[in-house]
Scaffold this active site. Structure first.
Site, PDB file in Angstrom:
ATOM      1  N   GLU A  98       0.822  -1.221   0.000  1.00 55.87           N
ATOM      2  CA  GLU A  98       0.000   0.000   0.000  1.00 55.87           C
ATOM      3  C   GLU A  98       0.852   1.266   0.000  1.00 55.87           C
ATOM      4  O   GLU A  98       0.601   2.191  -0.750  1.00 55.87           O
ATOM      5  CB  GLU A  98      -0.966   0.008   1.179  1.00 55.87           C
ATOM      6  CG  GLU A  98      -0.341  -0.011   2.553  1.00 55.87           C
ATOM      7  CD  GLU A  98      -1.329   0.367   3.644  1.00 55.87           C
ATOM      8  OE1 GLU A  98      -2.343   1.015   3.350  1.00 55.87           O
ATOM      9  OE2 GLU A  98      -1.073   0.028   4.818  1.00 55.87           O
ATOM     10  N   HIS A  99       1.859   1.333   0.861  1.00 58.64           N
ATOM     11  CA  HIS A  99       2.732   2.511   0.937  1.00 58.64           C
ATOM     12  C   HIS A  99       4.093   2.172   0.357  1.00 58.64           C
ATOM     13  O   HIS A  99       4.750   1.236   0.831  1.00 58.64           O
ATOM     14  CB  HIS A  99       2.949   2.946   2.393  1.00 58.64           C
ATOM     15  CG  HIS A  99       1.711   3.274   3.145  1.00 58.64           C
ATOM     16  ND1 HIS A  99       1.297   2.583   4.265  1.00 58.64           N
ATOM     17  CD2 HIS A  99       0.785   4.248   2.946  1.00 58.64           C
ATOM     18  CE1 HIS A  99       0.184   3.109   4.729  1.00 58.64           C
ATOM     19  NE2 HIS A  99      -0.159   4.116   3.936  1.00 58.64           N
TER      20      HIS A  99
END
Length: 433
Positions: free
Chosen positions: A318-319
Site C-alpha cells: 500500500e505505501h
C-alpha cells in the site's frame, strides 16, 4: 537475484491466524443478524467495556465534546480536512458525465450517482485515529452522499473527543461510539436503532477487515484491507537513519504490520537494520513496533534499480516510499502500489495524517487490482439509452434479432423484431395472432 538479509515469518503462520479471525467474525455477524441491538450491546460490553444508554451521540453531546477539544487541535483538524477536501474535489472534477449521439437519434449517456448512505469506520482502541475521519467522511460528502454514519470505539472506556470532533467537522450525519465487528455488522445489516448503509469505508484491525470481507456483496466496501504495510526503496545515496525511522513509523500500527526495505546497497541495508535496532528500545510504541519488525520486517538487497522496481511491484504494498536519487522514475517503472511517496522530503506519515491524499489503501496484494479509497468509490457510474429515430430503431431492431438468434435467445430477438416492425413495418412471422 536479491539477497535477503532479513526474513519475515512463514506465510503459514499468518494464514492460521486469519482462520481463527474468520471463525470469530462469522459468529458475531450471525448473532447480530439474529438478536440485533441486544447482540451489539453484548459485544460492545465484551470487547470495549462500553454500554451506554445509547451508542449514538446526540447533537448536544457532540457539541459538548467538540467544545472540550483544544483550539489548536480543532484548527489542525480543519486544516487537514481542507487538504483532503481539495484533493477529493479535484478527483470529482476529473469524472465526466456525458451524453453522445452514436447514430441518428441514438443517445447514450453516463451519470455519476452517489450512494444514498455510507458508513465510515474510524478505528480507535489504542490510538484515536482522527485522520480516518477526514479520509472517509470528507470524501463521501464531496461525492454527495446524503447520509454518512460514522462509528468509532471508545478508548479504554473513554470518549475519544478529538475523533468525535473530526467526525463532526468532516460532516458526519450520525456519530456512534461503537467499534469492531459489532459496528460493521450493525451498519451493514441494520438494527432497531440503526438503519443500514449501502457502503462501508475505512481501515480497521483484522476483525474489522474480515467483517467487511464477509459482508461484501450485501453491502459495498471500499476495499479489502489488512495490516498497514510500508515498502522503502533505497539506493546507495539513501540515509539509513531515515529508512529506519520511516520503517518504524508504520510498524507501530500493529504487531502484524509488515515493514520492508529493498535497496541496491548492502551498506544501506546493514546500516538500516542497525538503526532500527538502535531506535526500537526507546520507542513509546515499541510493544507494537518490535514484534512487527521481528516477525514481519524484511530487508532485500538487489543489484540494479531495474531489479528494485520489479521486486517492489511483486510486493504490491500500500505505501511505497522512494528514497533514490531520481524518485520520480518510480512513476514510470512501477504499476502495483497503493500510493507512492517520492523523495526524502515526502514521508508516508504525511499521507497518513496531513497531506490530503487518501490513506485508506489496498493491502495484502490488493494493489494488483485496485487503488485506494477515493471520491469515485462513493459514486455509482450508471448509463442510459434512448432511441428516437425510426431508421435507427429499424436498424438496431433487425441487428438485435440476428445477434440474439445466433445465441439462441429467441425472446431477445423478438423484442428487437417488434422495434423494427413498429419503425419500418417489418413482418413478425412468429406472431400468429
Amino acid at each position: 537475484m536479491a539477497t535477503i538479509l532479513k526474513h519475515a515469518v512463514p506465510k503459514s503462520e499468518v494464514t492460521a491466524s486469519l482462520a481463527q479471525v474468520r471463525e470469530t467474525v462469522t459468529g458475531v455477524i450471525a448473532d447480530i443478524r439474529a438478536r440485533g441491538d441486544e447482540a451489539v450491546r453484548a459485544y460492545s460490553e465484551k470487547f470495549d467495556k462500553w454500554s451506554p444508554d445509547s451508542f449514538r451521540l446526540t447533537d448536544e453531546e457532540v457539541e459538548k465534546i467538540v467544545a472540550s477539544v483544544p483550539q489548536q487541535v480543532i484548527d489542525d483538524i480543519r486544516f487537514v480536512q481542507d487538504q483532503v477536501r481539495t484533493f477529493a474535489r479535484h478527483q470529482l472534477d476529473s469524472l465526466r458525465e456525458f451524453e453522445v449521439e452514436t447514430l441518428p437519434g441514438v443517445r447514450l449517456g453516463q451519470k455519476h450517482i452517489p450512494v444514498r448512505a455510507a458508513g465510515a469506520y474510524i478505528p480507535g482502541g489504542r490510538y484515536p485515529l482522527t485522520a480516518s475521519a477526514h479520509m472517509t467522511i470528507v470524501t463521501a460528502k464531496v461525492a454527495g452522499v446524503p447520509r454518512v454514519v460514522a462509528c468509532t470505539p471508545p478508548i479504554h472506556g473513554e470518549i475519544p473527543a478529538a475523533t468525535v470532533a473530526a467526525m463532526r467537522l468532516a460532516g458526519a450525519d450520525e456519530i456512534w461510539l461503537l467499534g469492531g465487528v459489532q459496528a460493521v455488522a450493525a451498519m451493514s445489516v441494520g438494527t432497531d436503532t440503526m438503519r443500514p448503509v449501502n457502503l462501508i469505508a475505512g481501515p480497521g484491525n483484522a476483525y474489522v477487515a474480515e467483517a467487511k470481507r464477509q459482508l461484501f456483496g450485501e453491502i459495498g466496501i471500499d476495499l479489502f484491507a489488512g495490516p498497514t504495510e510500508i515498502l522503502v526503496l533505497a539506493d546507495d545515496e539513501a540515509d539509513p537513519f531515515v529508512c529506519a525511522v520511516d520503517l518504524l513509523s508504520q510498524a507501530e500500527h500493529g504487531p502484524d504490520s509488515p515493514a520492508v526495505l529493498i535497496t541496491t546497497s548492502r551498506e544501506v541495508a546493514e546500516k538500516t537494520i542497525a538503526e532500527v535496532e538502535r531506535l526500537l528500545p526507546g520507542m513509546p510504541t515499541r510493544d507494537f513496533a518490535e514484534p512487527a519488525w521481528r516477525d514481519h520486517g524484511q530487508v532485500h538487497v538487489v543489484d540494479t534499480l531495474d531489479e528494485l522496481y520489479a521486486l517492489a511491484d511483486e510486493f504490491a504494498f500500500e505505501h511505497v516510499e522512494v528514497l533514490t536519487a531520481e524518485p520520480r522514475l518510480a512513476l514510470e517503472r512501477m504499476t502495483q502500489y497503493g500510493a507512492l511517496f517520492l523523495g526524502e522530503g515526502t514521508c508516508v506519515s504525511f499521507g497518513d495524517k496531513v497531506i490530503g491524499t487518501n490513506h485508506v489503501l489496498p493491502t495484502r496484494g490488493a494493489a494488483r487490482y485496485t487503488g485506494g479509497l477515493w471520491v469515485g468509490k462513493y459514486l455509482k457510474t450508471v448509463t442510459y439509452q434512448e432511441v428516437t429515430d425510426t431508421d435507427s430503431q429499424a436498424l438496431l431492431g433487425r441487428l438485435c434479432g440476428r445477434a440474439a438468434r445466433v445465441e439462441l435467445f429467441e425472446g431477445h430477438a423478438r423484442s428487437g423484431d417488434v422495434r423494427a416492425a413498429r419503425a419500418a413495418g417489418d413482418e413478425l412471422p412468429w406472431n400468429t395472432a
